[in-house]
Design an enzyme around this catalytic site. Structure first.
Site, PDB file in Angstrom:
ATOM      1  CG  ASN A 108       0.355  -2.861  35.429  1.00  7.64           C
ATOM      2  OD1 ASN A 108       0.159  -2.366  34.322  1.00  7.64           O
ATOM      3  ND2 ASN A 108      -0.098  -2.319  36.537  1.00  7.64           N
ATOM      4  CB  SER A 133       8.716  -9.807  40.778  1.00  9.06           C
ATOM      5  OG  SER A 133       8.448  -9.588  39.410  1.00  9.06           O
ATOM      6  CG  ASP A 155       9.448   6.755  48.760  1.00  8.95           C
ATOM      7  OD1 ASP A 155       8.454   7.373  49.181  1.00  8.95           O
ATOM      8  OD2 ASP A 155       9.547   6.349  47.587  1.00  8.95           O
ATOM      9  CB  VAL A 198       7.447   0.585  43.098  1.00  7.92           C
ATOM     10  CG1 VAL A 198       8.331   1.500  42.273  1.00  7.92           C
ATOM     11  CG2 VAL A 198       8.263  -0.018  44.218  1.00  7.92           C
ATOM     12  CG  ASP A 199       2.934   1.195  38.453  1.00  6.92           C
ATOM     13  OD1 ASP A 199       2.240   0.358  37.849  1.00  6.92           O
ATOM     14  OD2 ASP A 199       3.398   2.206  37.914  1.00  6.92           O
ATOM     15  N   GLY A 219       6.814  -7.572  45.677  1.00 12.86           N
ATOM     16  CA  GLY A 219       5.650  -7.104  46.445  1.00 12.86           C
ATOM     17  C   GLY A 219       4.379  -7.790  46.005  1.00 12.86           C
TER      18      GLY A 219
END
Ligand code: APR
Length: 169
Positions: free
Chosen positions: A24, A118, A10, A33-34, A120
């Site tokens: 984004n 990018s 993680d 992740v965001d 996921g």
């Protein structure tokens, strides 16, 4: 000399100076992740995103905020191309890594952890997401000493490990 290490885990738990977020263009949080970084980092991260990126962030660019409660000191947010939405310009994906390394060096960060940008929600094909990460990181001169490429799934960790090992051959 910059070292590159494959890590299975993680990204929010990595003990590095900066962790890179797969954000984004709105820069107000999200999933993947965001979501993990904003959850673990706390409200300071979002507050800093709002203050420092009032108009968001362009695809392929990178910018930093506080890391809040994370072990890291900074979060470097970068926006990958959304393959699922038809954004197929690979140079933008390479730019995410290159610009993140530039921002990290500008901060004086000596260690940086990347996720697979990018790969996921944005649906970039996994093998090429790994290849692009390795290509960008190994072709970008940087003062950053230690780069971790953090894979969340076992399958991605296998891909990343194989690609990193192939560099040594
Ligand atoms: N640590 C490390 N890697 C992670 C973690 C985590 N905690 N969570 C997910 N990943 C991996 C995914 O498995 C994938 O390989 O990070 C990679 C990137 O996936 P996403 O987070 O979905 O990012 P991306 O594909 O770039 O899509 C970005 O998704 O979450 C939203 O707000 C984000 O709109 C943006 C979009």
């Amino acid at each position: 000399m910059t070292t590159l290490t494959a890590v299975h885990g993680d990204i929010t738990t990595q003990h590095v100076d900066a962790v890179v977020n797969a954000a984004n263009t709105a820069m107000r949080g999200g999933g993947g992740v965001d979501g993990a970084i904003h959850r673990a980092g706390g409200s300071e991260v979002l507050a800093d995103c709002i203050a420092r990126f009032p108009h968001g962030l362009a695809t392929g660019d990178a910018g930093w905020t506080t890391a809040g409660n994370l072990p890291a000191r900074w979060v470097i947010h970068t926006v990958g191309p959304n393959h699922a939405a038809g954004e197929r310009d690979r140079s933008l994906l390479l730019s995410c890594y290159r610009r993140s390394l530039e921002v990290a060096a500008g901060l004086g960060a000596r260690s940086v952890a990347f996720p697979l940008i990018s790969a996921g929600v944005y649906g970039w094909p996994a093998d090429d997401a790994v290849a692009a990460a390795i290509e960008a990181i190994t072709s970008t001169p940087t003062a950053v000493e230690r780069v971790l490429l953090v894979a969340y799934s076992a399958a991605d960790h296998h891909r990343v490990s194989a690609a990193v090992e192939a560099l040594a051959e």
